[in-house]
Design an enzyme around this catalytic site. Structure first.
Site: not given
Length: 598
Positions: A388-389, A392, A395
């Site tokens: 998940h992180e 980020h 991105h």
């Protein structure tokens, strides 16, 4: 095992902040320089709107100072987050926050001054100074507000009243965080403990139904005592939202809130309509929960207990990195190159240590690595958090390396999409490779619960938020009795006949801080659905689908968020992406049902 101190954590498991500032002395020098630069920024108010050349050069210099301030803030907060007992870095955080506040106060003139330029004069500015094209979208997002911006003296009156208009929200925070105390409950070991929000989140998942019920009843007993006061605070903040929308010539508070991110209200309407038309899937899942738990009377305090035991899957950090890279392989070699850099160059602060902040996040600034903070445990949850992180972080890397500083961040509307897409891709990987039925059931249940808690529940919140604003706009009172009645009926509508009607869940509105955020929650639901659709495209689609997704990661804030998503292959004004998400949910629900039957 004892939690290590910061000094006991191996260097390779700590992030390396020397790439931001080599030493504290360098930070001090940068701080002093930035402070001097910030103090001079007020001078640009006199020249900002004199000519196109002045506008371009003023914005360029102001943004350059903002860039310095961000580096200073990031180093301070990240140095403190790994050891919140370190008073030296706590001091840095305080000084950095004050500098950020000073920057925002000094530069608050930018939008009002730009909006004061007559439209024809502004067009002439752009013709006279071609370099303003570098800021074309940035300026457009400001000038879009021209029809909704009052004369400067009237805007100042409203701004000056912001403290008074924020009393309801402040009262809610003080009441729920400081004054309200919960009673005592029995935990799984039979010990009596005073309930807290953190303890509630654990006990509501207990396998012992009496423990779940005790936590639920104790929590809502406290909120019930204050429900009239909490109805008053919620009513106050709704009135503020409606007032601000009305004086700024919006048709509704919802339209005003969505306009801040240039999101058409059609996105909101489509979400609510499509979720409502697929509630049969939630009802089917809730009925399955009732069956698995073997309950005659399923209650809302039974909604969070895990339906499967955790599988015997254990990953240390090195093993997790390898699984993550295999799972994310459909995103292509270039994506994996950045994942590999993040994983192996001290960009991640990995292990839990004394006085380190809890949870996880991805941070950094335009000029830094996309740092990640974790609190690693050798389990599947930590693997999902890592993926998940890292979503980020990659991105952020693509955005910062593809866009100029002015567009070097991404709008909140799309912020959770990349991270949740990665989670979905990991789920796809597990379901493609794991054959053990118990483990598959766990993975499926993990996804189904996430879907339930995000897409369905956050949309339920969005419906309620729209109701309270519309009711107030029509002059209807928002009393505790009315809010209880409406919320209770809405909750029953969403969860269906398998859940016993009535009960204290009708009070849930009183404890949701997001209802004070001005139409924020719907973005959790749209983001989750978009991520499901995008993961399907990346894993099962064409190379063009993958390239379109990478284009989304590179776009930053260079366009309106719904336009960015269209280029990625998801039109959020249409129902297709939601229907795609519901098809995925139904497919995984069917497999989960089949595994449970076996």
């Amino acid at each position: 095992m004892a939690i290590p101190t910061r000094s006991e954590v191996p260097e390779e498991l700590k992030w390396d902040l020397t790439r931001v500032f080599k030493t504290d002395e360098d930070w001090e020098a940068a701080f002093d320089n930035a402070k001097d630069e910030v103090e001079k920024l007020g001078d640009f108010k006199k020249i900002l709107t004199k000519s196109g050349k002045d506008l371009y050069e003023s914005l360029t210099q102001i943004l350059a100072v903002k860039r310095q301030v961000e580096n200073i803030y990031v180093y301070a907060t990240m140095s403190s987050d790994v050891d919140t007992s370190n008073s030296h870095y706590l001091g840095y955080v305080s000084r950095a926050q004050n500098l950020v506040n000073q920057f925002e106060a000094v530069t608050s003139f930018i939008s009002p001054e730009i909006l004061s330029i007559p439209a024809d004069k502004f067009e002439q500015f752009k013709k006279d100074e071609p370099r303003l094209n570098d800021y074309a979208h940035y300026l457009e997002t400001i000038t879009n507000k021209r029809p909704h911006t009052l004369p400067a003296e009237e805007e100042k009156i409203i701004a000056d009243a912001s403290d008074a208009m924020g009393v309801s929200e402040n009262t809610f925070n003080v009441l729920t965080n400081s004054d309200m105390e919960y009673g005592y409950v029995q935990d799984d070991d039979g010990n009596m403990e005073q309930l807290s929000d953190g303890l509630y989140s654990l006990l509501i998942q207990s396998q012992n139904r009496d423990v779940r019920k005790g936590a639920f009843d104790t929590l809502y007993a406290s909120y019930g005592q204050f429900q009239n006061s909490l109805a008053s605070t919620l009513s106050g903040v709704v009135k503020k939202h409606n007032y601000n929308a009305k004086v700024h010539k919006y048709d509704s508070a919802r339209e005003a809130a969505l306009a801040e991110n240039n999101v058409p209200t059609k996105v909101y309407d489509t979400l609510i309509r499509e979720v409502d038309s697929h509630l049969d899937l939630l009802h089917r899942y809730v009925a399955l929960r009732k069956k698995i738990l073997g309950l005659k009377d399923l209650q809302m305090w039974d909604m969070y207990v895990p339906l499967t035991g955790k599988p015997a899957l254990s990953y240390n950090f090195e093993e997790a990195k390898e699984v993550a890279k295999k799972a994310l392989a459909p995103l292509g070699e270039d994506y994996l190159k950045h994942v590999d850099y993040i994983f192996n160059n001290r960009v991640i602060d990995v292990v839990e240590s004394k006085n380190k902040v809890t949870g996880a996040y991805s941070g950094g600034a335009y000029d830094t690595d996309p740092y990640e903070l974790l609190n690693w445990e050798n389990n599947i949850d930590s693997l999902y958090t890592l993926v998940h992180e890292t979503g980020h972080s990659v991105h952020s890397w693509y955005t910062r390396n593809s866009q100029p500083y002015v567009y070097g961040d991404y709008p909140i509307f799309v912020a959770e999409i990349a991270s949740t897409t990665n989670e979905n891709i990991l789920t796809e990987y597990f379901l493609d490779h794991i054959t053990d039925s118990k483990t598959r059931a766990f993975i499926l249940n993990y996804y189904l619960d996430s879907f339930k808690g995000t897409l369905f529940r956050q949309t339920q919140f969005a419906v309620f938020e729209q109701f309270i604003h519309e009711a107030d706009a029509k002059g209807e009172p928002l009393t505790a009795d009315i809010l209880d009645e409406v919320y209770g009926q809405l909750n029953q509508h969403y969860y269906g006949d398998s859940v016993e009607p009535g009960g204290d869940i009708a009070l849930e509105w009183s404890r949701i801080p997001h209802f004070y955020y001005d139409f924020y929650v719907y973005q959790y639901a749209t983001g989750f659905a978009a991520a499901t659709a995008l993961a399907n495209k990346v894993v099962h689609g064409s190379e063009a689908d993958r390239d379109a997704y990478l284009g989304f990661l590179k776009a930053g804030s260079s366009n309106y968020p719904t336009e960015i998503m269209k280029h990625a292959g998801v039109d959020m004004t249409k129902p297709d992406y939601l229907e795609d998400a519901f098809k995925t949910f139904e497919k995984r629900l069917a497999e989960f049902e089949s595994l449970i039957e076996k």
